[in-house]
Motif scaffolding. Structure first.
Motif, PDB file in Angstrom:
ATOM      1  N   TYR A  65       0.830  -1.200   0.000  1.00 53.85           N
ATOM      2  CA  TYR A  65       0.000   0.000   0.000  1.00 53.85           C
ATOM      3  C   TYR A  65       0.867   1.253   0.000  1.00 53.85           C
ATOM      4  O   TYR A  65       0.550   2.238  -0.670  1.00 53.85           O
TER       5      TYR A  65
ATOM      6  N   ALA B 157       2.067   5.306  -5.336  1.00 54.92           N
ATOM      7  CA  ALA B 157       2.206   6.762  -5.302  1.00 54.92           C
ATOM      8  C   ALA B 157       1.109   7.384  -4.438  1.00 54.92           C
ATOM      9  O   ALA B 157      -0.032   6.918  -4.431  1.00 54.92           O
ATOM     10  N   ARG B 158       1.471   8.421  -3.704  1.00 54.07           N
ATOM     11  CA  ARG B 158       0.506   9.161  -2.900  1.00 54.07           C
ATOM     12  C   ARG B 158      -0.214  10.170  -3.781  1.00 54.07           C
ATOM     13  O   ARG B 158       0.226  10.456  -4.902  1.00 54.07           O
ATOM     14  N   PRO B 159      -1.328  10.734  -3.307  1.00 55.53           N
ATOM     15  CA  PRO B 159      -2.061  11.720  -4.130  1.00 55.53           C
ATOM     16  C   PRO B 159      -1.219  12.950  -4.500  1.00 55.53           C
ATOM     17  O   PRO B 159      -1.465  13.573  -5.531  1.00 55.53           O
ATOM     18  N   GLU B 160      -0.236  13.288  -3.678  1.00 55.65           N
ATOM     19  CA  GLU B 160       0.619  14.433  -3.987  1.00 55.65           C
ATOM     20  C   GLU B 160       1.591  14.134  -5.120  1.00 55.65           C
ATOM     21  O   GLU B 160       2.246  15.030  -5.629  1.00 55.65           O
ATOM     22  N   GLY B 161       1.755  12.856  -5.465  1.00 54.38           N
ATOM     23  CA  GLY B 161       2.648  12.473  -6.544  1.00 54.38           C
ATOM     24  C   GLY B 161       3.972  11.911  -6.077  1.00 54.38           C
ATOM     25  O   GLY B 161       4.763  11.460  -6.887  1.00 54.38           O
TER      26      GLY B 161
END
Length: 122
Positions: free
Chosen positions: A68, A72-76
């Motif tokens: 998990y 990639a995180r939502p910020e990129g």
């Protein structure tokens, strides 16, 4: 409690325990000493679990929790960076998977008994 219910309860507990160990390994992998400690705790806990379903449950929880955070995180950006610590952590994940799969006991084969190995008696 015995039988399949106990096995399912233990597998669920080990799945959760593996996820918690994997989560703590992700959080602390940025320092070399914490990465070494997380790797030692991960491998020791995996080897301490019995072979078969229970070890697969632990490894599955560990890999699910770490996979998990490899996304990639939502910020990129990523939680696990592409540096030496990140690649070592990724290698640890592959080692956890390989150790779990390699130690699954074969199904359908029985061990020979002492009487079968003794040979013919005359």
């Amino acid at each position: 409690m015995r039988g399949p219910a106990a096995t399912a309860l233990c597998a669920g507990a080990l799945l959760l325990f593996g996820a918690l160990v994997g989560l703590s390994a992700v959080w602390t992998h940025g320092r070399w000493w914490a990465l070494a400690l997380g790797a030692a705790a991960t491998i020791a806990a995996e080897l301490a679990t019995p072979r078969g379903l229970l070890r697969i449950a632990y490894a599955g929880g560990w890999i699910a929790a770490t996979a998990y955070f490899l996304l990639a995180r939502p910020e990129g950006d990523f939680v696990v960076a592409s540096d030496a610590h990140g690649y070592t952590f990724l290698g640890l994940a592959l080692l956890v998977l390989a150790l779990a799969v390699a130690t699954v006991p074969p199904r359908g084969r029985t061990r020979p008994t002492m009487g079968a190995a003794a040979g013919p008696t005359a």
